[in-house]
Design an enzyme around this catalytic site. Sequence first.
Site, mmCIF file in Angstrom:
data_model
loop_
_atom_site.group_PDB
_atom_site.id
_atom_site.type_symbol
_atom_site.label_atom_id
_atom_site.label_comp_id
_atom_site.label_asym_id
_atom_site.label_seq_id
_atom_site.Cartn_x
_atom_site.Cartn_y
_atom_site.Cartn_z
ATOM 1 N N GLU A 135 2.570 -7.194 -1.787
ATOM 2 C CA GLU A 135 2.059 -6.444 -2.938
ATOM 3 C C GLU A 135 3.137 -6.244 -4.004
ATOM 4 O O GLU A 135 2.834 -5.886 -5.144
ATOM 5 C CB GLU A 135 1.529 -5.087 -2.485
ATOM 6 C CG GLU A 135 0.314 -5.143 -1.570
ATOM 7 C CD GLU A 135 -0.975 -5.436 -2.321
ATOM 8 O OE1 GLU A 135 -1.040 -5.143 -3.527
ATOM 9 O OE2 GLU A 135 -1.915 -5.960 -1.697
ATOM 10 N N TYR A 157 1.649 2.246 -3.967
ATOM 11 C CA TYR A 157 2.144 1.720 -2.691
ATOM 12 C C TYR A 157 3.191 0.644 -2.934
ATOM 13 O O TYR A 157 4.289 0.669 -2.353
ATOM 14 C CB TYR A 157 0.986 1.160 -1.873
ATOM 15 C CG TYR A 157 1.425 0.298 -0.716
ATOM 16 C CD1 TYR A 157 2.012 0.859 0.415
ATOM 17 C CD2 TYR A 157 1.257 -1.087 -0.755
ATOM 18 C CE1 TYR A 157 2.427 0.069 1.475
ATOM 19 C CE2 TYR A 157 1.661 -1.883 0.306
ATOM 20 C CZ TYR A 157 2.244 -1.304 1.415
ATOM 21 O OH TYR A 157 2.661 -2.100 2.464
#
Length: 544
Positions: A135, A157
């Site tokens: 990510e 995140y």
Amino acid sequence: MATVDSQRPKSAFITGITGQDGSYLVDILLEKGYQVHGLVRPSSQRRQFLSHPLRRGITLHYGDMTDSATLMQILSSITVDEVYHLAAQSHVAVSFQTPLLTCDINALGTLRLLEVLRILGLEKRVRFYSAVTSELFGNEAPAPQTEETPMAPVSPYAVSKLFQYAITANFREAYGFHASNGILFNHESPRRGTTFVTRKITTQVALIACGLSESFELGNLNATRDWGHAQDYMEGVWMMLQQPEGSDYVLATGQASSVRDFVEAAFKVIGTKIEWSGENESEMGTEVGTGKVRVRVNPEYYRPVENENLLGSAVKAKAAFGWEPKYTLESLVEEMVLSDIELVKSGKMFSTTNLDWLIDRSAEDGETTSAVNSSPSSTAGDTYKASDGWSTSGAEGSEQTECSSVAEGTDIPVPEKVELLPSAGVEEGGHDVAIDVLGKDDCGKVVLTLDEQDKPNENDEGHLAVVAVEEATATTPFVGTDLIKMDSSISIEPATPSPSTVAESERRVNLTITIDGEGRVTKVYNVPDFTAEEKVTLPTPVTA
């Protein structure tokens, strides 16, 4: 056996040991002869399992990544050669609702751990692994992504993981740590939590295969991921720390698949072909032959910002230590679906305590093969008693019911009536409450547990949680959101169906609730894309 100077076995400390990755890493390390220490949060679902003997070579310690003092106490009391930092708030969707908590655990938690190791003078002796994520690359990175690809995270995140990545590299350069970042692309398994989209798909397909569900909803079907198996990836993680110097490595399969592809592969395992119609939010998947709609798109499950095309290249890892994935997408999905079908048949699909891999099933005659270090305020075996609050009810000296079939370590049954009220003075931002419902025990009583973090203390003016639970019947699957009824104050009474309507096998469900600063209840779905601000008030259940 892995040894140090031929004098003792190698020793590893794992944060996040009870998660998917931790479980596979433990398997690998024990097979290689390591002594394994793990960090666990003192929650009820873990306490129940810690009352059993653990597999030889495992020692568990209570604590979490927000508590530097406890980390210092643990790491100063053990000899450790390798530290595997896996603990994280790892839900991307949840991070948009809880950015501060996500960064506290992931970013600052990593810094706390590294700083404890540095203060203890272990930077030259301990090898450190940091679990980061694909990510990091964001949604504009060209494919395939490598260790040299620029990082542009698009979620809280991913931002927290970028700090973790950078601080690990900084401690390597500034203080001489043997530290490696593992940039791991998506990796799944039957041990994946049911709140992740891949496991949501396989559990729902399993329920459909067993006739317990008709259809389910997903978010963005076009999102593309590089999915591998957690076992392959944890073998690569171990190999990283065996290299002469620390470095950063991508682990990926190099094969991109969409959520739609994953759905098709899952249904293929049960002999069902899915045909798609419509576009975007109107798209649906229909079973060929019957015309039944099996999959619908719900825009509520879309992420605020989506990484739609993540594809990795593990060329560096292959060249450095020969790592290659063994599982294909098809073999991964097949293993997950077949495992979930067995869980459905056994009645344990929604168990909150998927920790069987920790338990030594061969232990006999009460021999204890494990060690659990805990503070007095978080004792394994603590249970909730309606009469006098919390008390110790462990394997020895536990208060037994009239029915002797209640297993040691099992929390005491709910009495005739228990009233649970929101806690007074809950801080703004909410408070999570997890409830374990173990169905009926052999005495025909409902069993209830509360998380350790929600244990009342001398400053509390009430007990946490507002929830009522219905008993599962032979025709009613234990699906979390279907069985929650909430109000400002609700009583829980034992369900009273006849034994013939209750499945013989134990059923469990994880019901997570948030109480906000005003004492209102927020519903939390058993899916990754819940809406944390949604307030619900449902009718009080009719008691038998």
